[in-house]
Design a protein around this motif. Structure first.
Motif, PDB file in Angstrom:
ATOM      1  N   TYR A 135     143.842  56.014 -12.459  1.00 32.52           N
ATOM      2  CA  TYR A 135     142.624  55.209 -12.541  1.00 32.52           C
ATOM      3  C   TYR A 135     141.392  56.104 -12.379  1.00 32.52           C
ATOM      4  CZ  TYR A 135     145.781  51.293 -12.001  1.00 32.52           C
ATOM      5  OH  TYR A 135     146.812  50.401 -12.185  1.00 32.52           O
ATOM      6  N   PRO A 136     140.340  55.854 -13.190  1.00 37.54           N
ATOM      7  CA  PRO A 136     139.121  56.672 -13.062  1.00 37.54           C
ATOM      8  C   PRO A 136     138.398  56.374 -11.753  1.00 37.54           C
ATOM      9  CG  PRO A 136     138.792  54.926 -14.681  1.00 37.54           C
ATOM     10  CD  PRO A 136     140.224  54.856 -14.250  1.00 37.54           C
ATOM     11  N   VAL A 137     137.977  57.451 -11.071  1.00 35.95           N
ATOM     12  CA  VAL A 137     137.256  57.309  -9.808  1.00 35.95           C
ATOM     13  C   VAL A 137     135.780  57.654 -10.017  1.00 35.95           C
ATOM     14  CG1 VAL A 137     137.085  58.118  -7.425  1.00 35.95           C
ATOM     15  CG2 VAL A 137     139.322  57.873  -8.494  1.00 35.95           C
ATOM     16  N   ILE A 138     135.515  58.801 -10.634  1.00 31.60           N
ATOM     17  CA  ILE A 138     134.156  59.216 -10.965  1.00 31.60           C
ATOM     18  C   ILE A 138     134.171  59.816 -12.364  1.00 31.60           C
ATOM     19  CG2 ILE A 138     133.375  59.649  -8.598  1.00 31.60           C
ATOM     20  CD1 ILE A 138     133.875  62.671  -9.149  1.00 31.60           C
ATOM     21  N   SER A 139     132.989  59.878 -12.986  1.00 35.43           N
ATOM     22  CA  SER A 139     132.865  60.469 -14.319  1.00 35.43           C
ATOM     23  C   SER A 139     131.638  61.348 -14.376  1.00 35.43           C
ATOM     24  CB  SER A 139     132.743  59.372 -15.381  1.00 35.43           C
ATOM     25  OG  SER A 139     133.933  58.638 -15.485  1.00 35.43           O
ATOM     26  N   ALA A 140     131.610  62.205 -15.378  1.00 34.26           N
ATOM     27  CA  ALA A 140     130.432  63.029 -15.665  1.00 34.26           C
ATOM     28  C   ALA A 140     130.169  62.932 -17.161  1.00 34.26           C
ATOM     29  CB  ALA A 140     130.656  64.476 -15.248  1.00 34.26           C
ATOM     30  N   PHE A 141     128.906  62.985 -17.513  1.00 36.28           N
ATOM     31  CA  PHE A 141     128.487  62.739 -18.885  1.00 36.28           C
ATOM     32  C   PHE A 141     127.464  63.790 -19.295  1.00 36.28           C
ATOM     33  CE2 PHE A 141     125.314  60.751 -21.636  1.00 36.28           C
ATOM     34  CZ  PHE A 141     126.098  60.188 -22.629  1.00 36.28           C
ATOM     35  N   ALA A 142     127.560  64.273 -20.520  1.00 37.47           N
ATOM     36  CA  ALA A 142     126.548  65.166 -21.094  1.00 37.47           C
ATOM     37  C   ALA A 142     126.357  64.742 -22.544  1.00 37.47           C
ATOM     38  CB  ALA A 142     126.985  66.624 -21.010  1.00 37.47           C
ATOM     39  N   GLY A 143     125.137  64.366 -22.909  1.00 38.07           N
ATOM     40  CA  GLY A 143     124.940  63.833 -24.245  1.00 38.07           C
ATOM     41  C   GLY A 143     123.622  64.166 -24.909  1.00 38.07           C
ATOM     42  N   ASP A 144     122.928  65.200 -24.442  1.00 33.04           N
ATOM     43  CA  ASP A 144     121.679  65.593 -25.089  1.00 33.04           C
ATOM     44  C   ASP A 144     121.998  66.124 -26.481  1.00 33.04           C
ATOM     45  OD1 ASP A 144     119.314  66.858 -25.950  1.00 33.04           O
ATOM     46  OD2 ASP A 144     118.696  67.233 -23.882  1.00 33.04           O
ATOM     47  N   GLN A 145     121.439  65.512 -27.499  1.00 30.02           N
ATOM     48  CA  GLN A 145     121.754  65.855 -28.885  1.00 30.02           C
ATOM     49  C   GLN A 145     121.189  67.200 -29.327  1.00 30.02           C
ATOM     50  OE1 GLN A 145     123.869  63.810 -30.823  1.00 30.02           O
ATOM     51  NE2 GLN A 145     124.140  62.996 -28.774  1.00 30.02           N
ATOM     52  N   ASP A 146     120.211  67.749 -28.605  1.00 24.70           N
ATOM     53  CA  ASP A 146     119.582  69.002 -29.006  1.00 24.70           C
ATOM     54  C   ASP A 146     120.087  70.217 -28.236  1.00 24.70           C
ATOM     55  OD1 ASP A 146     117.968  67.647 -30.856  1.00 24.70           O
ATOM     56  OD2 ASP A 146     116.539  67.121 -29.273  1.00 24.70           O
ATOM     57  N   VAL A 147     120.979  70.012 -27.296  1.00 24.91           N
ATOM     58  CA  VAL A 147     121.477  71.108 -26.465  1.00 24.91           C
ATOM     59  C   VAL A 147     122.914  71.433 -26.858  1.00 24.91           C
ATOM     60  CG1 VAL A 147     121.969  71.857 -24.113  1.00 24.91           C
ATOM     61  CG2 VAL A 147     119.982  70.421 -24.556  1.00 24.91           C
ATOM     62  N   THR A 148     123.166  72.687 -27.171  1.00 24.31           N
ATOM     63  CA  THR A 148     124.501  73.091 -27.602  1.00 24.31           C
ATOM     64  C   THR A 148     125.469  73.188 -26.436  1.00 24.31           C
ATOM     65  OG1 THR A 148     123.575  74.310 -29.437  1.00 24.31           O
ATOM     66  CG2 THR A 148     125.825  74.856 -28.818  1.00 24.31           C
ATOM     67  N   ARG A 149     125.121  73.871 -25.374  1.00 26.87           N
ATOM     68  CA  ARG A 149     126.043  74.138 -24.271  1.00 26.87           C
ATOM     69  C   ARG A 149     125.639  73.360 -23.021  1.00 26.87           C
ATOM     70  NH1 ARG A 149     128.732  75.834 -28.050  1.00 26.87           N
ATOM     71  NH2 ARG A 149     129.181  78.013 -28.419  1.00 26.87           N
ATOM     72  N   GLU A 150     125.606  72.078 -23.105  1.00 25.94           N
ATOM     73  CA  GLU A 150     125.214  71.237 -21.981  1.00 25.94           C
ATOM     74  C   GLU A 150     126.402  71.032 -21.026  1.00 25.94           C
ATOM     75  OE1 GLU A 150     122.956  66.976 -21.291  1.00 25.94           O
ATOM     76  OE2 GLU A 150     124.018  67.328 -23.156  1.00 25.94           O
ATOM     77  N   ALA A 151     126.115  70.995 -19.729  1.00 30.20           N
ATOM     78  CA  ALA A 151     127.169  70.867 -18.720  1.00 30.20           C
ATOM     79  C   ALA A 151     127.179  69.480 -18.085  1.00 30.20           C
ATOM     80  CB  ALA A 151     126.983  71.914 -17.637  1.00 30.20           C
ATOM     81  N   ALA A 152     128.362  69.078 -17.644  1.00 25.01           N
ATOM     82  CA  ALA A 152     128.546  67.843 -16.893  1.00 25.01           C
ATOM     83  C   ALA A 152     129.332  68.183 -15.637  1.00 25.01           C
ATOM     84  CB  ALA A 152     129.291  66.819 -17.733  1.00 25.01           C
ATOM     85  N   SER A 153     128.857  67.734 -14.485  1.00 21.03           N
ATOM     86  CA  SER A 153     129.507  68.042 -13.210  1.00 21.03           C
ATOM     87  C   SER A 153     129.509  66.811 -12.323  1.00 21.03           C
ATOM     88  CB  SER A 153     128.760  69.160 -12.472  1.00 21.03           C
ATOM     89  OG  SER A 153     128.766  70.338 -13.221  1.00 21.03           O
ATOM     90  N   ASN A 154     130.448  66.781 -11.398  1.00 22.38           N
ATOM     91  CA  ASN A 154     130.474  65.719 -10.406  1.00 22.38           C
ATOM     92  C   ASN A 154     131.384  66.147  -9.264  1.00 22.38           C
ATOM     93  OD1 ASN A 154     129.892  63.275  -9.194  1.00 22.38           O
ATOM     94  ND2 ASN A 154     130.354  62.068 -11.029  1.00 22.38           N
ATOM     95  N   GLY A 155     131.268  65.459  -8.150  1.00 23.29           N
ATOM     96  CA  GLY A 155     132.095  65.737  -6.982  1.00 23.29           C
ATOM     97  C   GLY A 155     132.261  64.474  -6.166  1.00 23.29           C
ATOM     98  N   VAL A 156     133.331  64.428  -5.365  1.00 25.06           N
ATOM     99  CA  VAL A 156     133.628  63.212  -4.613  1.00 25.06           C
ATOM    100  C   VAL A 156     134.524  63.537  -3.418  1.00 25.06           C
ATOM    101  CG1 VAL A 156     135.711  62.623  -5.934  1.00 25.06           C
ATOM    102  CG2 VAL A 156     134.357  60.789  -4.898  1.00 25.06           C
ATOM    103  N   LEU A 157     134.435  62.704  -2.390  1.00 29.66           N
ATOM    104  CA  LEU A 157     135.400  62.701  -1.295  1.00 29.66           C
ATOM    105  C   LEU A 157     136.314  61.505  -1.512  1.00 29.66           C
ATOM    106  CD1 LEU A 157     133.181  63.359   1.855  1.00 29.66           C
ATOM    107  CD2 LEU A 157     134.764  64.948   0.765  1.00 29.66           C
ATOM    108  N   LEU A 158     137.630  61.734  -1.406  1.00 24.39           N
ATOM    109  CA  LEU A 158     138.593  60.655  -1.613  1.00 24.39           C
ATOM    110  C   LEU A 158     139.539  60.535  -0.435  1.00 24.39           C
ATOM    111  CD1 LEU A 158     139.799  61.195  -5.300  1.00 24.39           C
ATOM    112  CD2 LEU A 158     138.167  59.518  -4.464  1.00 24.39           C
ATOM    113  N   LEU A 159     139.857  59.296  -0.078  1.00 20.71           N
ATOM    114  CA  LEU A 159     140.950  59.032   0.852  1.00 20.71           C
ATOM    115  C   LEU A 159     142.217  59.001   0.013  1.00 20.71           C
ATOM    116  CD1 LEU A 159     142.319  58.145   3.484  1.00 20.71           C
ATOM    117  CD2 LEU A 159     141.652  55.802   2.924  1.00 20.71           C
ATOM    118  N   MET A 160     143.134  59.910   0.295  1.00 17.67           N
ATOM    119  CA  MET A 160     144.367  59.986  -0.476  1.00 17.67           C
ATOM    120  C   MET A 160     145.569  59.802   0.441  1.00 17.67           C
ATOM    121  SD  MET A 160     143.551  63.080  -3.145  1.00 17.67           S
ATOM    122  CE  MET A 160     145.008  62.733  -4.149  1.00 17.67           C
ATOM    123  N   GLU A 161     146.563  59.107  -0.072  1.00 16.76           N
ATOM    124  CA  GLU A 161     147.839  58.974   0.608  1.00 16.76           C
ATOM    125  C   GLU A 161     148.730  60.138   0.186  1.00 16.76           C
ATOM    126  OE1 GLU A 161     148.566  56.627   2.858  1.00 16.76           O
ATOM    127  OE2 GLU A 161     146.644  55.602   2.587  1.00 16.76           O
TER     128      GLU A 161
END
Length: 192
Positions: A135-161
């Protein structure tokens, strides 16, 4: 000081009480454990001068992986769109499987994850999701149409079993992989 006599009453009979360097006795499930001049070992255990070894429960868990080639869906035999990594920089505890690019939690706890991906072409959008047990928890998006090498980043703390799984999924677009632009990292913050 007033709590010490009460603690002594809770200890089983015949259990020696010793304290060196202001170390108090430790009671675990009715057993008496005295740690004298303890020092942590490389595997996360504590070994006392008496030769007693007690595992701390917080053994180190960390990974960091990179991708050195572009990631384009047309080249993938994988319909799940899992982002595969081809080099592990760190894998303390060996809980990140490079072949599947999935991290499996060795114990219940709070984990930190981060990722950084770069899109390949301009006029393109990428979206990447961190998946926990499918299941998706977090997402990152990059969509600037004029930028060739655009980056998408994200981070999260998760409670995991224990045995929970985490991986990255490419929702849309193509990732730049050359020069190790795409990375995925995680570590155990503390066990629960």
């Amino acid at each position: 000081a007033a709590a010490l006599p009460l603690l002594l009453l809770l200890l089983p009979a015949g259990c020696p009480v010793r304290a060196q360097n202001d170390t108090e006795p430790i009671v675990l499930e009715g057993k008496c454990l005295v740690v004298c001049d303890s020092s942590p070992s490389a595997d996360g255990a504590i070994t006392s001068s008496l030769g007693i070894s007690a595992r701390s429960g917080s053994a180190k868990v960390a990974f960091s992986a990179t991708r050195s080639t572009n990631h384009e869906p047309s080249e993938m035999s994988n319909r799940t769109m899992t982002i595969y990594f081809d080099q592990v920089l760190v894998n303390i505890g060996n809980h990140f499987d490079l072949t599947s690019s999935i991290f499996v939690a060795p114990r219940k706890g709070i984990y930190s994850f981060s990722f950084h991906v770069v899109k390949v072409y301009n006029r393109q959008t990428i979206q990447v999701s961190l998946m926990q047990n499918g299941y998706p928890v977090i997402s990152a998006f990059a969509g600037d149409q004029d930028v060739t090498r655009e980056a998408a980043s994200n981070g999260v703390l998760l409670l995991m079993e224990r045995e929970d799984k985490v991986h990255l999924k490419l929702e849309r677009g193509n990732l730049m992989g050359g020069w190790k632009y795409s990375t995925f990292s995680g570590f155990l913050v503390f066990p629960l």
